[in-house]
Write a protein that holds these residues in place. Structure first.
Motif, short mmCIF file in Angstrom:
data_model
loop_
_atom_site.label_atom_id
_atom_site.label_comp_id
_atom_site.label_asym_id
_atom_site.label_seq_id
_atom_site.Cartn_x
_atom_site.Cartn_y
_atom_site.Cartn_z
N GLY A 30 -11.18 -11.03 -7.33
CA GLY A 30 -12.56 -10.08 -7.47
C GLY A 30 -12.58 -9.52 -6.11
O GLY A 30 -11.68 -9.35 -5.49
N ARG A 31 -13.82 -9.19 -5.68
CA ARG A 31 -14.13 -8.70 -4.60
C ARG A 31 -14.10 -9.87 -3.50
O ARG A 31 -14.79 -10.92 -3.76
CB ARG A 31 -15.52 -8.04 -4.37
CG ARG A 31 -15.60 -7.40 -3.21
CD ARG A 31 -17.15 -6.72 -3.18
NE ARG A 31 -17.91 -7.55 -3.80
CZ ARG A 31 -19.18 -7.63 -3.88
NH1 ARG A 31 -19.83 -6.58 -3.12
NH2 ARG A 31 -20.06 -8.40 -4.32
N ILE A 32 -13.07 -10.03 -2.55
CA ILE A 32 -12.85 -11.03 -2.01
C ILE A 32 -13.82 -11.29 -0.77
O ILE A 32 -14.32 -10.29 -0.15
CB ILE A 32 -11.42 -11.04 -1.36
CG1 ILE A 32 -10.38 -11.15 -2.11
CG2 ILE A 32 -11.33 -11.79 0.05
CD1 ILE A 32 -9.01 -11.43 -1.82
N LYS A 83 -28.39 -11.56 -0.98
CA LYS A 83 -28.38 -12.56 -2.08
C LYS A 83 -27.36 -13.54 -1.95
O LYS A 83 -27.76 -14.88 -2.00
CB LYS A 83 -28.08 -11.80 -3.50
CG LYS A 83 -28.94 -10.64 -3.97
CD LYS A 83 -28.29 -9.96 -5.18
CE LYS A 83 -27.05 -9.28 -5.23
NZ LYS A 83 -27.24 -7.99 -4.33
N THR A 84 -26.19 -13.00 -1.54
CA THR A 84 -25.06 -13.99 -1.36
C THR A 84 -25.46 -15.20 -0.03
O THR A 84 -25.25 -16.14 -0.29
CB THR A 84 -23.77 -13.44 -1.14
OG1 THR A 84 -23.57 -12.73 -2.35
CG2 THR A 84 -22.64 -14.24 -0.95
N THR A 85 -26.08 -14.29 0.79
CA THR A 85 -26.37 -15.14 2.25
C THR A 85 -27.32 -16.17 1.81
O THR A 85 -27.04 -17.49 2.01
CB THR A 85 -26.71 -14.03 3.10
OG1 THR A 85 -25.88 -13.00 3.20
CG2 THR A 85 -27.23 -14.94 4.38
N LEU A 100 -24.86 -19.97 -8.82
CA LEU A 100 -23.85 -19.32 -9.69
C LEU A 100 -23.99 -17.85 -8.50
O LEU A 100 -24.97 -17.13 -8.84
CB LEU A 100 -24.03 -18.86 -11.09
CG LEU A 100 -24.01 -20.42 -11.77
CD1 LEU A 100 -25.44 -20.60 -12.19
CD2 LEU A 100 -23.40 -20.17 -12.95
N ASP A 101 -22.85 -17.28 -8.16
CA ASP A 101 -22.92 -15.94 -7.56
C ASP A 101 -22.06 -15.01 -8.26
O ASP A 101 -20.86 -14.96 -8.42
CB ASP A 101 -22.11 -16.21 -6.07
CG ASP A 101 -22.51 -14.87 -5.06
OD1 ASP A 101 -23.09 -14.11 -5.73
OD2 ASP A 101 -21.81 -14.91 -3.98
N GLU A 102 -22.71 -14.10 -8.71
CA GLU A 102 -22.35 -13.12 -9.63
C GLU A 102 -21.00 -13.62 -10.70
O GLU A 102 -19.88 -13.20 -10.58
CB GLU A 102 -21.70 -11.88 -8.89
CG GLU A 102 -22.92 -11.53 -8.41
CD GLU A 102 -22.71 -10.14 -7.63
OE1 GLU A 102 -22.27 -9.19 -8.52
OE2 GLU A 102 -23.49 -9.52 -6.65
N PRO A 103 -21.23 -14.81 -11.42
CA PRO A 103 -20.10 -15.47 -12.11
C PRO A 103 -19.36 -14.65 -13.03
O PRO A 103 -18.34 -14.83 -13.72
CB PRO A 103 -20.66 -16.80 -12.50
CG PRO A 103 -22.03 -16.36 -12.79
CD PRO A 103 -22.44 -15.56 -11.75
MG LIG Z 1 -23.04 -10.89 -3.03
#
Ligand SMILES: [Mg+2]
Ligand SMILES: Nc1ncnc2c1ncn2[C@@H]1O[C@H](COP(=O)(O)OP(=O)(O)OP(=O)(O)O)[C@@H](O)[C@H]1O
Lengths: 517, 349
Positions: free
Chosen positions: A244-246, B42-44, B163-166
């Protein structure tokens, strides 16, 4: 044709193969070469450890350490042979620090050490292409850093490990420089030194015999490389997963003591296996004696400057490297453009397959092949000329150079086409105004790499530059003369030029990843 | 089942302040989403909770146990936090069969063979991947890979699943289907789930509660309904495609205020009655659904209209700075129209 002395006694038959295999000296050389090839594989765990420490662990100064790990690749094995001799030889600066360095096993171990950069580069390419989320899932699901490295990272690098194992085995099998310095003098021949001996020592040169020995090496190497291609393609297909986006590439954080311990390990490797041997070359070029009798003198350099053959060798080396690099660019560029434009799968397939050929042939054999080519074809004017040597280089390294340019071209090509279409520019305008300027860096890097290879090469010119010596072939010829100071002087000059060019390449932001392979 | 508390969490990358003092409290068994625009952190946030990044400040408490606390110098490594993780790329290890992918974490925990097999059987039945256990990851479709990734996290029976944008690598139809079974699954297993997405409709569909993060700050927390019905933050409102215009308050009556918009006015609920005083300026926030077209005191010019399937969406200039969005069942016949805002929130500018 049979009147020609080179073909005297040429019998293209199975009998010559049987003769060769019956020859006990050939058999011993073959076994020695295989031992060295197997020991060379030790470069893989070393390269793997270095790649993981440099790329995956947060250690201070990794950016500065990496070039030092890679640089040895650009220095010829024959210089490394002497470097080890000067530093760790029986009468070196640190005599016998690692025990005896003469013989097949020490040569195999040194061969492993000088090929660590090759393993490092191949494995780093693989490591850097693994998305960090593979490790991150493992970490969050309970695996510690070591477990993650051994259960996830290293198994995921399997295709590249197989790939590098074959390349390194072949490089070990064809090793010429180190055994010439550290095994042949005590009577332990390997395949290449055996061929060299047959050519140089015999009153009458047994060419058919040599051809058979050479072809055995080539068949073995080629078979291995073909198996490798097959295995790697098969494995690679499996190892493709969704991308996906890496997310990118994260490092493992370790405690300060662990980071410092790893850093010291890397530094010990660099100091003892790279810096000290090279320093010994320089030191030996400045003094006739090691240890207590050490006194600085420029006398060896004076000899090199005043003796016509030596001076010519230095000048020739630079000339050949410049000629080879300069004629290679338009040829490689043209070829890369043709491949790209025709979008021919067959042709890029050929480039791919053919890229293994130069590796399947030891430089000595390539030199012989060109010698014969120039002798018996209308290319005769090229015989023993600098241009003839440069042409051999350009052809030998073509696949490598074309690949560097092609990789860069593919990256920009789609945008190029769009620009061309939208702005209605003609093909040639696009080429001169867009393609070539955009490829400037790649062209410069290719030029420098071919230049460095030209400075470094020592085995191709052995037979090909008899009348126009270069540094590499001169060092080969001086072995056994006892002129260790002169050899050290020539080696120092060669290393100095190489290092200067290497610094420029690194300054250009060049990374060797993917370059071999 | 365990709660998750985050206190004043800050994280910066060089010059970028990715998280600015984030406070969150996620109840046990809750499906909690983090939504926000790209680059909002968000991911952070998720990675800090997992232990993959070290924040500069703040604390992360799982149940009663702190796993990170900058003051007390606590920083539990990721492998000791007892969490499950489903990354955006799923990251199924290509050198392991599906079964070994799922078993990996259990083997590390030295769970015995029989128990491993039992748990794999159970989780793969729940996820409908029983037939796939002996395949390699490259032999699976995207949807199957995604299920395996979820199974690999769930089989550990973690306290918390991250869950990160699974679903972002699935195509649209599969994505809508997947979010339904994913929510069902997490509710059934009563696992505390933290779900990161930038897809608002996905967040609304999947979560019990959600937090909106913008530029490293939590702007709003609540159930989807609470958030929709109390849209009093202009940034959040814009993210959710509400209309936000500026206007002057012309009258106050308790918590209701009259606001001048364009050449007309509207009666809105004030988000903070003590600050929305007579004559002050305010942001007026309202959903495109709450714009009544046809009659009313505000005149507008229709700039463009698009057909959405069951309704039309119009971009209308009412002379209040930015044009507003409005919906209607039927196409509009004239360019100059009258309209009314039926429901709105005024919040101090
Ligand atoms: Mg993100
Ligand atoms: N490793 C890093 N180094 C430097 N900056 C980073 C790093 N990771 C994230 N950032 C920055 O931190 C900010 C928040 O990034 P983050 O990945 O958390 O955003 P996000 O909300 O997940 O976005 P998206 O929806 O695009 O995934 C961004 O400005 C990003 O550029």
């Amino acid at each position: 044709m049979n009147e020609n002395p080179l073909y005297a006694g040429f019998k293209p038959s199975l009998q010559s193969y049987i003769d060769v295999i019956r020859d006990s000296e050939f058999r011993v050389s073959l076994i020695n070469s295989i031992v060295i090839a197997l020991l060379t594989l030790l470069s893989i765990p070393m390269g793997l450890a270095l790649a993981i420490v440099i790329h995956k662990v947060e250690i201070p100064g990794a950016k500065y350490i990496e070039p030092m790990i890679i640089i040895p690749m650009f220095i010829s094995p024959i210089i490394w042979g002497f470097a080890w001799l000067y530093m760790y030889g029986p009468s070196g600066f640190l005599p016998r620090l690692w025990g005896d360095i003469y013989g097949v096993v020490p040569v195999g171990l040194i061969s492993a050490i000088i090929h660590v950069p090759h393993a490092y580069v191949i494995l780093s390419t693989a490591l850097l292409s693994i998305d960090s989320s593979f490790e991150e899932v493992a970490r969050i699901h309970g695996a510690g850093p070591l477990r993650t490295i051994f259960s996830i990272l290293i198994p995921m690098m399997k295709p590249s490990i197989v790939f590098s194992a074959v390349i390194l085995f072949v490089l070990g099998l064809e090793q010429f420089g180190v055994p010439l310095v550290l095994a042949a003098p005590i009577g332990d021949n390997v395949l290449t030194t055996y061929i060299y001996q047959l050519v140089t020592l015999g009153v009458e040169i047994p060419y058919s015999y040599i051809a058979v020995v050479a072809s055995i090496i080539i068949y073995t190497a080629l078979t291995l490389l073909i198996i490798q291609r097959y295995l790697v393609l098969k494995l690679a297909k499996r190892y493709v997963t969704v991308t996906g986006r890496i997310r990118g590439f994260t490092k493992i954080r370790v405690s300060r003591p662990v980071a410092l311990a790893l850093l010291s390990g890397v530094l010990v490797y660099i100091v003892f296996f790279i810096a000290l041997p090279l320093a010994a070359v320089v030191a030996r070029s400045l003094s006739p004696l090691y240890g207590s009798g050490y006194q600085v003198t420029l006398s060896f350099y004076e000899t090199i400057a005043t003796s016509a053959p030596l001076r010519t060798a230095v000048v020739n080396t630079v000339l050949v490297a410049v000629i080879a690099a300069s004629i290679s660019i338009p040829i490689y560029l043209g070829y890369a453009l043709t491949i790209l434009k025709s979008r021919s799968r067959i042709e890029s397939g050929i480039v791919d397959v053919a890229s293994t050929l130069p590796r399947a042939m030891p430089g000595l054999v390539v030199g012989l092949a060109f010698l014969w080519l120039y002798l018996f074809t209308p290319l005769r004017p090229l015989l023993y000329s600098l241009l003839g040597l440069a042409v051999a280089y350009v052809i030998l390294w073509s696949i490598f150079g074309i690949r560097v340019i092609l990789t860069n071209m593919i990256q920009i090509s789609s945008e190029l086409e769009e620009v061309a279409r939208v702005h209605g520019a003609s093909q040639s305008t696009v080429l001169t105004r867009i393609t070539i300027p955009l490829l400037r860096r790649a062209i410069l890097v290719t030029w420098l790499i071919i230049f460095i290879y030209g400075i470094r090469e020592y085995s191709v010119p052995v037979f090909l530059s008899t009348k126009n010596p270069v540094i590499g072939s001169t060092i080969v010829l001086l072995i056994g003369s006892g002129e260790l100071g002169i050899i050290a002087g020539l080696a120092t000059i060669s290393v100095a030029i190489t290092l200067a060019a290497t610094v420029i390449i690194f300054k250009l932001g060049w990374k060797p990843y993917g370059a071999i392979g | 089942m365990v709660s998750l508390t985050i206190e004043r969490l800050s994280k910066r990358f060089g010059g970028v302040q990715a998280l600015r003092g984030v406070d969150l409290s996620i109840e046990s068994g809750e499906v909690f989403s983090i939504v926000g625009p790209s680059g909002s952190g968000k991911t952070t946030l998720l990675r800090c909770i997992a232990g993959l990044e070290t924040p500069e400040q703040g604390a992360i408490v799982v149940g009663e146990t702190p796993v990170f606390d900058s003051r007390k110098g606590i920083n539990v490594p990721p492998e000791k936090r007892d969490m499950g993780f489903v990354p955006q790329t799923w990251a199924l290890w290509p050198h392991m069969r599906v079964r070994d992918n799922i078993a990996f974490g259990l083997k590390i925990k030295r769970v015995d063979e029989g128990e491993i097999n039992r748990r794999i059987r159970e989780v793969s039945e729940v996820l409908g991947i029983s037939d796939l256990l002996d395949r390699w990851p490259w032999q699976l479709s995207g949807g199957q890979q995604q299920r395996v990734a979820v199974a690999r996290a769930l089989v550990l029976e973690p306290k918390i699943i991250l869950l990160d944008e699974p679903l972002s690598n699935l195509d649209a139809a599969l994505r809508e289907e997947a979010r339904i079974w994913l929510r069902d699954l997490m509710k059934r297993l009563k696992i505390t789930s933290l779900y990161v997405t930038h897809d608002l409709s996905e967040a609304l569909a999947i979560s019990d509660r959600l937090a909106v993060i913008i530029d490293g700050e939590i702007k709003k927390v609540g159930s989807p309904r609470e958030i929709y019905e109390n849209m009093d933050n202009p940034d959040v409102a814009q993210l959710f495609r509400f209309n936000v215009v500026e206007g002057k308050i012309t009258g106050v009556d308790g918590n209701r205020v009259a606001v001048e918009i364009g050449d007309g006015s509207a009666i809105c609920r004030s988000s903070s009655p003590d600050k929305t005083t007579q004559g002050s300026r305010a942001y007026i926030i309202f959903s495109p659904e709450k714009v009544k077209i046809g009659s009313g005191g505000i005149s507008g010019v229709v700039k463009s209209s698009i057909y959405l399937g069951s309704s039309y969406e119009h971009i209308i200039d009412i002379g209040a700075g930015k044009p507003i969005k409005a919906r209607s069942r039927t196409p509009l016949t004239t360019e100059r129209i009258k309209l009314d805002i039926e429901e709105c929130i005024a919040t101090p500018a």
